[in-house]
Design an enzyme around this catalytic site. Structure first.
Site, short mmCIF file in Angstrom:
data_model
loop_
_atom_site.label_atom_id
_atom_site.label_comp_id
_atom_site.label_asym_id
_atom_site.label_seq_id
_atom_site.Cartn_x
_atom_site.Cartn_y
_atom_site.Cartn_z
N HIS A 175 0.81 -1.22 0.00
CA HIS A 175 0.00 0.00 0.00
C HIS A 175 0.85 1.27 0.00
O HIS A 175 0.33 2.36 -0.24
CB HIS A 175 -1.00 -0.01 1.17
CG HIS A 175 -0.44 0.35 2.50
ND1 HIS A 175 -0.05 -0.60 3.43
CD2 HIS A 175 -0.21 1.55 3.08
CE1 HIS A 175 0.39 0.01 4.52
NE2 HIS A 175 0.31 1.31 4.34
N ASP A 225 -0.26 -7.51 1.50
CA ASP A 225 0.32 -6.17 1.60
C ASP A 225 1.85 -6.25 1.67
O ASP A 225 2.46 -5.97 2.70
CB ASP A 225 -0.24 -5.45 2.82
CG ASP A 225 -0.03 -3.96 2.79
OD1 ASP A 225 0.46 -3.45 1.77
OD2 ASP A 225 -0.35 -3.30 3.80
N GLN A 316 0.38 6.34 11.38
CA GLN A 316 0.55 6.80 10.01
C GLN A 316 2.00 7.21 9.76
O GLN A 316 2.60 7.94 10.53
CB GLN A 316 -0.36 8.00 9.72
CG GLN A 316 -1.84 7.67 9.69
CD GLN A 316 -2.51 7.88 11.04
OE1 GLN A 316 -2.00 8.58 11.91
NE2 GLN A 316 -3.67 7.28 11.23
N GLY A 317 2.56 6.73 8.66
CA GLY A 317 3.95 7.01 8.33
C GLY A 317 4.89 5.89 8.72
O GLY A 317 6.04 5.85 8.27
N ASP A 318 4.43 4.97 9.58
CA ASP A 318 5.24 3.80 9.93
C ASP A 318 5.01 2.64 8.97
O ASP A 318 5.73 1.64 9.02
CB ASP A 318 4.90 3.34 11.36
CG ASP A 318 5.33 4.34 12.41
OD1 ASP A 318 6.42 4.90 12.28
OD2 ASP A 318 4.55 4.56 13.37
N SER A 319 3.99 2.77 8.10
CA SER A 319 3.66 1.70 7.16
C SER A 319 4.89 1.21 6.40
O SER A 319 5.77 2.01 6.04
CB SER A 319 2.63 2.19 6.15
OG SER A 319 1.38 2.38 6.75
#
Length: 371
Positions: A175, A225, A316-319
């Protein structure tokens, strides 16, 4: 007859302009499918010249609308001129100044001397002040040498994390890349040995030349993912840059349930909040999939694993970043067991963070580490 000659002149002029522009900006791309992946290749990510890339011949005409066809035209960063059938091309990366390197002749170039999974001797301890990943603390600079930050050229904020598989391959989440246009990918920068994202203190940076993500990725459920990026030229390992270990293939659930695990990244400090400057870390515990399914209404499968701890989570942003454990008793080597995927908010009491299982996808990852 007069009109016919004008038309011929217009067509000739149009063709000449095309050839001139394509010789000035010879960026090419190739997008295709394999049986289990979508592959996007971006040419010309290394400093190069027209002559040595094309042996003195004009470059081939780029594909019509050089974007990822799986994302639609809305991903295109620039609108086309009214009569222009191709997007505005990004110049070759030799014009991009933010590619740091280490001489391959240096002592650090002895790649075989660097074992996988180098990291702290134990899981992070809670410390004060409490800040970030969510509920974690600032990591010691370069203590997690396998984590990388993905960002767009010219931007300081990390948009996703990743981990080092080899000198040319990076593991991240599907993603993080499946909505990017070819232009976006051509400007994607990977930072290695980085601690402060705002200062951009990465020891090395590289451009991405190839993106491969699982063809069965489902944006709604976040199944499959997983993605592998190719960088060019290869990185040089150092004390601050080395690969993570991977678990062997295993498609059973709960292989690591009950283990303490380290999470890390430059993501927001709370859901919808701001990102920290420095790399953050925290310790969570991997929970049984049955417990996680009770939280997510049966949507968790054996290709995923979940982890939680009071007040701690990725955000958010650690994905795309790693969740890692010391898999073997007595070993201090870190094995990446999951890829940060999604969650219901961040650090909510009744919802664990969800990660793609690296053991489940190990064979898929191996395929695109070598091809």
């Amino acid at each position: 007859m007069r009109m016919s000659r004008l038309q011929q002149l217009a067509v000739f002029s149009f063709a000449v302009v095309h050839l001139l522009l394509f010789s000035i900006c010879p960026v090419r791309s190739r997008i295709y499918q394999t049986s289990d992946a979508v592959v996007i290749e971006v040419d010309d990510v290394r400093p190069s010249t027209f002559a040595n890339r094309n042996s003195g011949f004009p470059p081939p005409i780029p594909m019509m609308y050089a974007i990822n066809p799986y994302t639609g035209l809305l991903s295109q960063p620039y609108s086309n001129f009214p009569i222009w059938p191709y997007p505005l091309y990004q110049p070759a990366s030799s014009s991009v100044p933010d590619v740091k390197d280490v001489a391959a002749t240096s002592s650090d170039s002895r790649q075989q001397t660097f074992a996988c999974g180098v990291g702290p001797p134990s899981t992070p301890q809670r410390s004060l002040p409490i800040a970030a990943i969510v509920g974690g603390s600032e990591a010691i600079p370069n203590s997690w040498p396998f984590i990388v930050g993905l960002r767009m050229s010219g931007k300081s904020a990390v948009l996703c994390g990743g981990s080092i598989l080899s000198p040319t391959r990076i593991l991240t989440a599907a993603h993080c890349v499946e909505k990017l246009s070819v232009f976006d990918i051509s400007t994607l920068i990977v930072g290695f040995g980085m601690h402060n994202q705002t200062a951009n203190d990465a020891e090395q940076t590289r451009r991405v030349s190839r993106v491969v993500y699982n063809i069965a990725y489902n944006a709604k459920t976040k199944q499959n993912d997983v993605a592998v990026l190719t960088i060019d030229p290869p990185i040089v390992y150092s004390a601050a840059i080395s690969p993570v270990c991977l678990p062997p293939f295993n498609n059973a659930a709960d292989r690591f349930a009950g283990k303490d695990a380290a999470i890390m990244g430059w993501g927001t400090l709370q859901s919808g909040g701001s990102q920290p400057d420095e790399l953050q870390q925290a310790t969570v515990q991997i929970i049984p999939n049955a417990d996680c399914n009770a939280q997510y209404n049966g949507k968790i499968t054996n290709q995923q694993l979940c982890a939680s701890a009071p007040g701690k989570d990725t955000c958010q942003g650690d994905s795309g970043g790693p969740i890692a454990v010391q898999a073997e008793a007595g070993s201090i080597a870190w094995t990446q067991v999951g890829i940060t995927s999604f969650g219901n908010g961040c650090a909510k009491p009744n919802f664990a963070g969800v990660y793609a299982s690296v053991a489940f996808f190990r064979r898929w990852i191996d395929t695109y580490m070598t091809s």
